[in-house]
Each structure stands twice: as C-alpha cells, then as structure tokens.
Design an enzyme around this catalytic site. Structure first.
Site, mmCIF file in Angstrom:
data_model
loop_
_atom_site.group_PDB
_atom_site.id
_atom_site.type_symbol
_atom_site.label_atom_id
_atom_site.label_comp_id
_atom_site.label_asym_id
_atom_site.label_seq_id
_atom_site.Cartn_x
_atom_site.Cartn_y
_atom_site.Cartn_z
ATOM 1 C CG ASN A 117 3.035 -8.116 5.019
ATOM 2 O OD1 ASN A 117 3.210 -7.087 4.548
ATOM 3 N ND2 ASN A 117 2.783 -8.523 6.316
ATOM 4 C CG ASN A 120 -10.911 7.872 7.670
ATOM 5 O OD1 ASN A 120 -11.968 7.390 7.836
ATOM 6 N ND2 ASN A 120 -10.554 8.738 6.707
ATOM 7 N N GLY A 128 -1.066 -4.214 6.263
ATOM 8 C CA GLY A 128 -1.133 -3.174 7.587
ATOM 9 C C GLY A 128 -2.567 -2.615 7.444
ATOM 10 C CE LYS A 153 -5.898 6.742 9.336
ATOM 11 N NZ LYS A 153 -5.653 6.550 7.744
HETATM 12 P P1 ATR Z 1 -0.420 1.031 7.761
HETATM 13 O O1 ATR Z 1 -1.649 1.059 8.581
HETATM 14 O O2 ATR Z 1 -0.434 2.503 7.209
HETATM 15 O O3 ATR Z 1 -0.965 0.144 6.467
HETATM 16 P P2 ATR Z 1 1.413 -0.695 8.900
HETATM 17 O O4 ATR Z 1 0.296 -1.022 9.723
HETATM 18 O O5 ATR Z 1 2.566 -0.194 9.815
HETATM 19 O O6 ATR Z 1 0.924 0.792 8.167
HETATM 20 O O7 ATR Z 1 1.615 -1.595 7.762
HETATM 21 C C1 ATR Z 1 2.837 -1.469 7.095
HETATM 22 C C2 ATR Z 1 2.892 -2.782 6.030
HETATM 23 O O8 ATR Z 1 3.941 -2.253 5.042
HETATM 24 C C3 ATR Z 1 3.352 -3.956 6.563
HETATM 25 O O9 ATR Z 1 2.503 -4.858 6.085
HETATM 26 C C4 ATR Z 1 4.628 -3.993 6.345
HETATM 27 O O10 ATR Z 1 5.272 -5.315 6.508
HETATM 28 P P3 ATR Z 1 5.445 -6.281 7.697
HETATM 29 O O11 ATR Z 1 4.038 -6.572 8.028
HETATM 30 O O12 ATR Z 1 6.319 -7.332 7.195
HETATM 31 O O13 ATR Z 1 6.299 -5.435 8.535
HETATM 32 C C5 ATR Z 1 4.635 -3.527 5.005
HETATM 33 N N1 ATR Z 1 6.266 -2.858 4.780
HETATM 34 C C6 ATR Z 1 6.682 -1.588 5.461
HETATM 35 N N2 ATR Z 1 7.783 -1.444 4.772
HETATM 36 C C7 ATR Z 1 8.125 -2.420 3.995
HETATM 37 C C8 ATR Z 1 9.225 -2.472 2.995
HETATM 38 N N3 ATR Z 1 10.365 -1.711 2.990
HETATM 39 N N4 ATR Z 1 8.943 -3.703 2.053
HETATM 40 C C9 ATR Z 1 7.893 -4.367 2.278
HETATM 41 N N5 ATR Z 1 6.931 -4.017 2.819
HETATM 42 C C10 ATR Z 1 6.947 -3.091 3.946
#
Ligand code: ATR
Length: 295
Positions: free
Chosen positions: A160, A96, A138, A75
């Site tokens: 976050n 998207n 994210g 994306k």
């Molecule tokens: P998307 O584009 O779908 O939003 P991404 O860019 O991979 O996906 O972002 C995922 C987000 O979810 C991130 O902010 C991640 O936190 P970090 O930046 O600290 O890695 C957060 N995230 C993923 N798994 C998590 C979990 N188990 N608990 C809390 N935050 C989580």
C-alpha cells in the site's frame, strides 16, 4: 389495460443502505432472482445520510425487513448498530449483508466469498499453496486478504502507498488466520521484486475506476511476469489500464464483475435460505454482464 402487479400485503422487503446508491445494479439482480424463483420479495435502494444511519437501521428492524445490503461508506460503521456480527465479518472489519432473524440483526460479509468464487471460476484454480500480491489496504483488501490466507495461500503480500495500513492488515492475519502475510510500502524497491515473483496479483484500489480511466495503482516500473493471474476488483471499465498492461505481458486477467455478482447471490441465499442452482446462476450471470456493459 393489463395490470401486472406482483407486490401484495405479504411481500417482504430487502434493501440496500449506502450513499450514493442511485447507480447500484443490486436492485436489478435481486429483483430478477425473486421474479424467477417466485420468492415474494422486493429489493429497494435506500440512500442514507451519515447522521441517519442509526435511525435507518432501527427503522429497518422495526419494519421487519428480511435483510439488507450495506455499501460504501457504511460497511464498517454499520457493525456497531447490529446485534451480532459473524466471526469472518469481525476479522474482515466489514459487513455488506444483514439478515433479520426474529427481530435481531446479524451481519455477514459476502464480498470475500463472492471474490473467491469468481476467482476460482475464471482462473480455474484456488489459492492453496499460491503466492499472492494484493495492492491497497482498505476494506476490500482486508476482506480479500483474510479469505486468501484462510484458504491456504503460501504467501500473502499486501502493498500500500501508506505502508502502515498494509502492515496492520498483515499483523492481524498473522495473529488470527495464518502466519503467511507481509505488509509492504508500495514504492519500496523490494516491493517490485515481490510483485514480479508472485503467482497472483490483485488490485483492490479504485485507481483506474470510472471516471479515472487511464489511472493505474502502479507505475510502469512494476513488471508483470508471463503467466501471472491478475485480478482487478474494478468492473467499470471492464478492462482497466492495469488489466490491459497485464494482458500485454501474457497474464491471465479477470475483472470484478464476478465478485459483484456472487456477493449478491450469497446475500440472497442468506436472506431466503435458498440455494441457487449453477445452471440458473450461469444464465443470470450472462444477462447481468450484458446489462453492465450497456450501463
Ligand atoms: P475500500 O474500502 O473500497 O477498499 P478504501 O478503504 O478507501 O476503499 O481504501 C482504498 C485503498 O486504495 C487504500 O489502501 C489507498 O491507499 P492509501 O491507504 O495510501 O490511501 C489505495 N489507493 C487509492 N487510490 C490509489 C492510487 N491511485 N494508487 C495506489 N493506491 C491507491
């Protein structure tokens, strides 16, 4: 033998670019809309490897497709291969939906619009004057946070695990949209108070998504308050542990099915110029939910 082929030499092509794409529900949705509205188009999913993304975009342009969706993990990356990106997509840092207009490719973001419509329909309220807490920083968080700030929220708190990413999004919103955002570390002590005090809570992370059933973006030191509206962008499972906990605390809960549905509807409208009627959409949404439940 009864032959019922609807594809002709004039049929237009729409598609999905991502990896993986095999389990996508988008082909079902878009092809159903085409068959019901009589639009002569087919929608197919293209699994594209990272090193082939540029060639795939050139190919789709050369083949003069009507447009295509872009999903994980492209994306953001797709934007540099397009001729133009909408102002909203630039702020959200993600596209998207791509439309081909006379051989030029234009990028849009319908995820946030889809989220906003599904939230309003199911919550019965919008974001104006509201305090909102968003978990995750994210791409999904960024798009949703921009939208909520643009729609007049009083406060947008982004929390976050990695605080810097949340602060980065809040700085961008404060400079470009509305000065209402704040970035926080998820496990800072104060964050739990903010969580309890906000009227709307949104999970944008994948914690709790199939196959991680039972996972949650927050631990049990976070307390929901009665009457909060809690939205999880996850639709599989339909009720995550996060939503279960919220429900136990008398919150109104909403899952991500509506967001998935309406982002597709808005993409279809961009490609075809059609405006799909509310009655038709309500009927389609009901079938869509049934199909998702059986998947
Ligand atoms: P998307 O584009 O779908 O939003 P991404 O860019 O991979 O996906 O972002 C995922 C987000 O979810 C991130 O902010 C991640 O936190 P970090 O930046 O600290 O890695 C957060 N995230 C993923 N798994 C998590 C979990 N188990 N608990 C809390 N935050 C989580």
């Amino acid at each position: 033998m009864e032959i019922n082929s609807f594809v002709s030499g004039r049929t237009k092509v729409m598609g999905l670019v991502g990896n993986p794409v095999e389990h996508s529900i988008s082909p079902f949705l878009h092809n159903t809309i085409s068959s019901v509205t009589g639009i002569d188009a087919v929608y197919v999913a293209f699994k594209v490897e990272k090193e082939s993304l540029c060639d795939a975009v050139k190919g789709l342009k050369a083949l003069n497709v009507l447009g295509f969706n872009v999903t994980v993990p492209y994306k953001k990356e797709i934007m540099k291969y397009l001729d133009e990106n909408s102002k909203e997509a630039l702020l959200m840092g993600a596209v998207n939906t791509v439309k081909n207009i006379d051989g030029r490719l234009y990028g849009y973001n319908t995820d946030a619009e889809g989220f906003s419509r599904s939230f309003k329909e199911e919550a019965g309220t919008g974001f104006k004057g509201k305090s909102v807490f968003i978990i995750g920083a994210g791409g999904t968080s960024r798009a949703i946070a921009v939208k909520i700030a643009a729609e007049g929220a009083k406060r947008v708190c982004i929390a976050n695990r990695t605080a810097e990413k949340a602060i980065d999004i809040s700085d961008m919103i404060n400079s470009n949209v509305n000065s209402v955002a704040r970035g926080l570390g998820l496990y800072e002590e104060e964050t739990k108070n903010v969580f309890r005090d906000c009227e709307i809570i949104i999970n944008t992370t994948s914690a709790g998504m199939f196959p991680d059933i039972g996972g949650s973006p927050v631990d049990n030191t976070f307390e929901f308050s009665k009457g909060q509206i809690v939205y999880d962008v996850i639709y599989n499972p339909p009720k995550t542990r996060f939503l279960e906990e919220a429900e136990k605390n008398n919150c109104k809960t909403i899952n991500g099915t509506g967001m998935l549905f309406y982002q597709a509807v808005y993409a279809y409208e961009i490609w075809t110029g059609l405006k799909l009627g509310d009655e038709f959409l309500a009927e389609l949404y009901a079938s869509f939910k049934n199909i998702l439940l059986k998947k």
